[in-house]
Motif scaffolding. Structure first.
Motif, PDB file in Angstrom:
ATOM      1  N   TRP A  20      21.608  38.430  46.598  1.00  0.00           N
ATOM      2  CA  TRP A  20      22.441  38.336  46.681  1.00  0.00           C
ATOM      3  C   TRP A  20      24.095  38.917  47.663  1.00  0.00           C
ATOM      4  CZ3 TRP A  20      25.409  43.016  47.917  1.00  0.00           C
ATOM      5  CH2 TRP A  20      24.532  43.751  48.655  1.00  0.00           C
ATOM      6  N   ARG A  21      23.597  38.380  48.722  1.00  0.00           N
ATOM      7  CA  ARG A  21      24.337  38.814  50.069  1.00  0.00           C
ATOM      8  C   ARG A  21      24.892  37.729  50.453  1.00  0.00           C
ATOM      9  NH1 ARG A  21      20.734  42.496  52.085  1.00  0.00           N
ATOM     10  NH2 ARG A  21      21.925  44.651  51.986  1.00  0.00           N
ATOM     11  N   ALA A  24      27.738  37.025  47.825  1.00  0.00           N
ATOM     12  CA  ALA A  24      28.499  37.749  48.248  1.00  0.00           C
ATOM     13  C   ALA A  24      29.813  37.117  49.063  1.00  0.00           C
ATOM     14  CB  ALA A  24      28.485  39.198  48.446  1.00  0.00           C
ATOM     15  N   MET A  29      33.456  37.268  49.426  1.00  0.00           N
ATOM     16  CA  MET A  29      33.561  39.034  48.478  1.00  0.00           C
ATOM     17  C   MET A  29      32.734  39.789  50.450  1.00  0.00           C
ATOM     18  SD  MET A  29      34.761  39.945  46.270  1.00  0.00           S
ATOM     19  CE  MET A  29      34.605  41.584  45.755  1.00  0.00           C
ATOM     20  N   SER A  30      33.273  38.650  51.453  1.00  0.00           N
ATOM     21  CA  SER A  30      31.420  39.031  52.298  1.00  0.00           C
ATOM     22  C   SER A  30      32.144  40.084  53.629  1.00  0.00           C
ATOM     23  CB  SER A  30      31.357  37.933  53.377  1.00  0.00           C
ATOM     24  OG  SER A  30      32.850  37.341  53.912  1.00  0.00           O
ATOM     25  N   HIS A  33      30.513  43.893  50.291  1.00  0.00           N
ATOM     26  CA  HIS A  33      29.420  43.602  49.705  1.00  0.00           C
ATOM     27  C   HIS A  33      28.593  45.291  48.552  1.00  0.00           C
ATOM     28  CE1 HIS A  33      26.921  40.446  52.682  1.00  0.00           C
ATOM     29  NE2 HIS A  33      28.015  40.244  51.780  1.00  0.00           N
ATOM     30  N   VAL A  36      30.048  43.735  45.553  1.00  0.00           N
ATOM     31  CA  VAL A  36      29.341  43.052  44.563  1.00  0.00           C
ATOM     32  C   VAL A  36      27.799  43.605  44.081  1.00  0.00           C
ATOM     33  CG1 VAL A  36      28.210  41.326  45.131  1.00  0.00           C
ATOM     34  CG2 VAL A  36      30.387  40.980  45.668  1.00  0.00           C
ATOM     35  N   TRP A  37      27.109  44.375  44.928  1.00  0.00           N
ATOM     36  CA  TRP A  37      26.507  45.425  44.543  1.00  0.00           C
ATOM     37  C   TRP A  37      26.670  46.280  43.578  1.00  0.00           C
ATOM     38  CZ3 TRP A  37      21.087  44.637  44.297  1.00  0.00           C
ATOM     39  CH2 TRP A  37      20.574  45.035  44.657  1.00  0.00           C
TER      40      TRP A  37
END
Length: 72
Positions: A20-21, A24, A29-30, A33, A36-37
């Motif tokens: 998932w990271r 992201a 979308m760094s 995070h 996104v989570w």
């Protein structure tokens, strides 16, 4: 985005699942995070837990987005 070098191959044929990271970061979308989570936790992005790792199902997400596009 610094540090991420995407090729045309990366965009045309993404992996079917990814951590998932990494997902992201891949969608740029760094810096967000947590957002996104939240999407994953709320079920907006299809995911599956493999051991202790949460993997985003990129193939299923792409399919859902394509179906939505054709319905519009």
């Amino acid at each position: 985005m610094e540090g991420i070098n995407l090729t045309l191959k990366d965009l045309v044929s993404p992996p079917p699942v990814m951590p998932w990271r990494e997902f992201a970061n891949w969608i740029r979308m760094s810096e967000d995070h947590d957002t996104v989570w939240g999407w994953i936790r709320n079920g907006y992005i299809p995911s599956h837990k493999v051991g202790k790792h949460v993997m985003v199902n990129v193939a299923l997400l792409t399919q859902h987005l394509m179906e939505k596009e054709f319905m519009a």
